[in-house]
Enzyme design. Structure first.
Site, PDB file in Angstrom:
ATOM      1  CB  CYS A 292      13.571   8.437   8.088  1.00  8.76           C
ATOM      2  SG  CYS A 292      14.458   7.377   7.052  1.00  8.76           S
TER       3      CYS A 292
ATOM      4  CE  LYS B  43      -1.615   2.488   3.238  1.00  3.61           C
ATOM      5  NZ  LYS B  43      -1.692   3.863   2.503  1.00  3.61           N
TER       6      LYS B  43
ATOM      7  CD  GLU C  91      13.218   0.137   9.775  1.00  2.00           C
ATOM      8  OE1 GLU C  91      13.751   0.984  10.390  1.00  2.00           O
ATOM      9  OE2 GLU C  91      14.005  -0.909   9.397  1.00  2.00           O
TER      10      GLU C  91
ATOM     11  CD  GLU D  14      10.858  12.848  11.649  1.00  2.00           C
ATOM     12  OE1 GLU D  14       9.756  12.379  11.870  1.00  2.00           O
ATOM     13  OE2 GLU D  14      11.520  12.121  10.780  1.00  2.00           O
TER      14      GLU D  14
ATOM     15  N   GLY E 249       6.993   4.889   8.429  1.00  2.00           N
ATOM     16  CA  GLY E 249       6.190   6.024   8.705  1.00  2.00           C
ATOM     17  C   GLY E 249       6.479   6.880   9.858  1.00  2.00           C
TER      18      GLY E 249
HETATM   19  P1  NAD Z   1       2.868   8.298   8.000  1.00  2.00           P
HETATM   20  O1  NAD Z   1       2.813   7.771   9.249  1.00  2.00           O
HETATM   21  O2  NAD Z   1       1.820   9.422   7.961  1.00  2.00           O
HETATM   22  O3  NAD Z   1       2.059   7.458   6.622  1.00  2.00           O
HETATM   23  C1  NAD Z   1       2.821   6.160   6.278  1.00  2.00           C
HETATM   24  C2  NAD Z   1       1.870   5.178   5.957  1.00  2.00           C
HETATM   25  O4  NAD Z   1       1.168   4.812   6.776  1.00  2.00           O
HETATM   26  C3  NAD Z   1       0.914   5.875   4.579  1.00  2.00           C
HETATM   27  O5  NAD Z   1       0.991   4.821   3.673  1.00  2.00           O
HETATM   28  C4  NAD Z   1      -0.282   6.054   5.433  1.00  2.00           C
HETATM   29  O6  NAD Z   1      -1.355   6.038   4.458  1.00  2.00           O
HETATM   30  C5  NAD Z   1      -0.211   4.850   6.559  1.00  2.00           C
HETATM   31  N1  NAD Z   1      -1.360   4.968   7.644  1.00  2.00           N
HETATM   32  C6  NAD Z   1      -1.457   6.228   8.048  1.00  2.00           C
HETATM   33  N2  NAD Z   1      -2.199   5.807   9.340  1.00  2.00           N
HETATM   34  C7  NAD Z   1      -2.154   4.540   9.487  1.00  2.00           C
HETATM   35  C8  NAD Z   1      -2.695   3.787  10.351  1.00  2.00           C
HETATM   36  N3  NAD Z   1      -3.452   4.460  11.489  1.00  2.00           N
HETATM   37  N4  NAD Z   1      -2.546   2.454  10.314  1.00  2.00           N
HETATM   38  C9  NAD Z   1      -2.026   2.023   8.997  1.00  2.00           C
HETATM   39  N5  NAD Z   1      -1.424   2.783   8.146  1.00  2.00           N
HETATM   40  C10 NAD Z   1      -1.687   4.045   8.368  1.00  2.00           C
HETATM   41  O7  NAD Z   1       4.126   9.093   7.465  1.00  2.00           O
HETATM   42  P2  NAD Z   1       4.656   9.701   6.292  1.00  2.00           P
HETATM   43  O8  NAD Z   1       4.261  11.212   6.636  1.00  2.00           O
HETATM   44  O9  NAD Z   1       4.054   9.140   4.929  1.00  2.00           O
HETATM   45  O10 NAD Z   1       6.209   9.445   6.303  1.00  2.00           O
HETATM   46  C11 NAD Z   1       7.004  10.194   7.112  1.00  2.00           C
HETATM   47  C12 NAD Z   1       7.591   9.505   8.381  1.00  2.00           C
HETATM   48  O11 NAD Z   1       8.064   8.327   8.008  1.00  2.00           O
HETATM   49  C13 NAD Z   1       8.730  10.495   8.745  1.00  2.00           C
HETATM   50  O12 NAD Z   1       8.409  10.447  10.349  1.00  2.00           O
HETATM   51  C14 NAD Z   1      10.028   9.784   8.754  1.00  2.00           C
HETATM   52  O13 NAD Z   1      11.107   9.999   9.379  1.00  2.00           O
HETATM   53  C15 NAD Z   1       9.146   8.317   8.715  1.00  2.00           C
HETATM   54  N6  NAD Z   1      10.359   7.323   7.734  1.00  2.00           N
HETATM   55  C16 NAD Z   1      11.073   6.569   8.351  1.00  2.00           C
HETATM   56  C17 NAD Z   1      11.778   5.815   7.715  1.00  2.00           C
HETATM   57  C18 NAD Z   1      12.639   4.747   8.374  1.00  2.00           C
HETATM   58  O14 NAD Z   1      13.253   3.764   7.705  1.00  2.00           O
HETATM   59  N7  NAD Z   1      12.905   4.858   9.754  1.00  2.00           N
HETATM   60  C19 NAD Z   1      11.980   5.944   6.436  1.00  2.00           C
HETATM   61  C20 NAD Z   1      11.208   6.968   5.809  1.00  2.00           C
HETATM   62  C21 NAD Z   1      10.289   7.810   6.600  1.00  2.00           C
END
Ligand code: NAD
Length: 482
Positions: free
Chosen positions: A279, A172, A245, A377, A223
């Site tokens: 991230c 997804k 992650e 962040e 995320g």
């Molecule tokens: P997000 O958490 O808003 O969304 C990530 C994904 O989760 C999306 O596909 C979203 O639709 C889905 N999602 C949202 N709510 C959900 C729920 N309740 N249950 C299941 N899925 C859900 O994150 P974002 O804004 O897309 O990404 C940015 C964040 O990701 C930053 O905090 C960044 O540091 C982190 N990140 C971490 C890594 C890592 O490897 N540690 C890598 C890249 C980004």
């Protein structure tokens, strides 16, 4: 021939399908709607899970070599479609060509390298009486939930090990960047057996359905930390395996012996690669007081020479913020800084009337340790630069975070660099380099930056169950009856 400009459909059970509802996708450099994508229904998720479960029966029985051969074909198909995919990634994510190429060609390399990995049975005991073997058996259907900053690469970090381990996977993408992932479905439709790899698009709700779905054995999630906590709670209902992650607030520590001009470009990329929507971006830059002014001045000079603009323009170095909610969130950090009287060494002025969601690269000059820009962040191009003088104290400050994703140390004194690096609480510590990743290198977060890891054999193992089989060779079972 795949048309990358239109016709975005999901891949479910080996078929490209639309849905009754659609969601918009935008170009962040122009704010224009560029496409509509399927918004999957709960029934479509059920169909995808059923097809993946059905496919798992045969896929889980294939050999490592057979699966590796499929991954090789997937890599070749990705490269054959690189031009269209990169163009699409620039349009939907905003990043310049170089960044898009890293994702697409890097993604192909990830598939190829992961295809070389094997989990061998471990013979724990093999004596006259008993043979004990631990083996790694596939889990079942994996649900991959991906963010918008690296849509292709972060999907690949999940697809490659899941398929190699013998699992089937449903991906997804983020609702903000669904297009390139949907096209992956089209690219691989005839390469991967039906149901082994699926793509479903939709909003956050779809993610919630996945985390609660009884037919999904594991969620591989990248995320926000807060979303990760929701995922963990929801996955607990069916005791799914999870890899999380999550967010980071990576410190970089600069020693007094650096050459300010030479290090400025490296520190720039450490903090602002992918427009800081990363991230592992350096989010707190601690510079020794002896070189603080010189490093800050060199960074300001370097930043002034970089173009922020539409990723499709060849001289663009940094693109826009990918989506409107994130743009507003980053602006909030600017407002906090201004309200609290922090000084901007460069940047600071946002043109809200700009064509896209653009934010100028900004340095905040030595704000207090407890300011929001230091503690949280921002995930956008605003970086606090902080002064330090005592080694133990800067280590304490660097570790004073709920996050523990990455960290870096920079200096000519390699003993000092290693001594400091070894005391940092982070999943990856880079010394005199940064953002060096490999499919063979474990990647994951400490503290609230995550659970488990991706990449390497450790990451691959997370797509398996451990199963121990013990055989008693001389059990007294009586004479054979047949
Ligand atoms: P997000 O958490 O808003 O969304 C990530 C994904 O989760 C999306 O596909 C979203 O639709 C889905 N999602 C949202 N709510 C959900 C729920 N309740 N249950 C299941 N899925 C859900 O994150 P974002 O804004 O897309 O990404 C940015 C964040 O990701 C930053 O905090 C960044 O540091 C982190 N990140 C971490 C890594 C890592 O490897 N540690 C890598 C890249 C980004």
């Amino acid at each position: 021939m795949i048309d990358f400009d239109r016709d975005y459909r999901m891949l479910i059970g080996g078929k490209l399908v639309g849905s009754t509802q659609t969601l918009p996708a935008f170009n962040p450099a122009t704010r224009a709607e560029i496409a509509r994508v399927p918004d999957a229904t709960k029934e479509q998720l059920d169909e995808a899970v059923a097809a993946a479960a059905q496919a798992f029966r045969s896929w889980s029985k294939t050999s490592w070599e057979q699966r590796a051969a499929v991954l090789e074909k997937m890599a070749a198909a990705l490269e054959a479609n690189a031009e269209g995919l990169c163009r699409l990634l620039i349009r939907e994510q905003g990043k310049p060509l170089a960044g898009a190429q890293v994702e697409v060609f890097g993604g192909a390399a990830w598939l190829r390298e992961t295809a070389k990995q094997r989990l061998h049975d471990e013979v724990v005991e093999d004596g006259p009486e008993r043979r004990v073997v631990t083996r790694f058996s596939p889990l079942g259907v994996v649900g991959a939930i991906v963010p918008w900053n690296f849509p292709v690469m972060l999907a690949m970090w999940k697809i490659a090990p899941a398929l190699m381990a013998g699992d089937t996977i449903i991906v997804k993408p983020s609702p903000f960047t669904p297009l390139s992932t949907l096209k992956l479905g089209e690219i691989w439709k005839d390469i991967v057996p039906p149901g082994v790899f699926s793509v479903v698009s939709g909003g956050d709700e779809l993610g919630k359905w996945m985390t609660a779905h009884p037919g999904i054995a594991k969620i591989a999630f990248t995320g926000h930390t807060e979303t990760g906590k929701h995922v963990m709670r929801s996955a607990a209902g069916t005791l799914k395996r999870i890899t999380l992650e999550l967010g980071g607030n990576d410190p970089a520590i600069v020693l007094p012996d650096v050459d300010p001009k030479a290090i400025a470009p490296q520190l720039f990329w450490a903090a602002f690669q992918n427009n800081a929507q990363f991230c592992n971006a350096t989010k707190r830059l601690y510079v020794h007081e002896d070189v603080y002014d010189a490093v800050l001045a060199a960074l300001v000079e370097f930043i002034k020479a970089q173009k922020v603009g539409d990723g499709s323009e060849p001289d663009t170095v940094l693109g826009p913020i990918q989506n409107l909610p994130q743009y507003e969130k980053v602006i909030g950090f600017f407002e906090d800084c201004r309200r609290d009287g922090h000084r901007f060494a460069v940047g600071g002025e946002i043109d809200r009337a700009a064509k896209g969601w653009f934010i100028p690269v900004t340095l905040v000059d030595d704000p207090p340790d407890d300011s929001r820009i230091v503690v949280e962040e921002p995930f956008g191009p605003i970086l606090p630069v902080l002064k330090w003088k005592d080694e133990a104290d800067v280590i304490r400050r660097a570790n004073d975070s709920v996050y523990g994703l990455g960290a870096s140390v920079w200096g000519k004194d390699l003993d000092a660099v290693q001594r400091i690096g070894s005391q940092l609480e982070a999943g990856t510590v880079w010394l005199n380099e940064i953002h060096q990743y490999s499919p063979h290198q474990a990647f994951g977060g400490h503290k609230q930056s995550g659970i488990g890891c991706e990449n390497s054999l450790h990451g691959l193992m997370e797509y398996t169950n451990w199963q121990t089989i013990t055989l008693h060779k001389k059990a007294a079972l009586g004479p054979a009856t047949a």
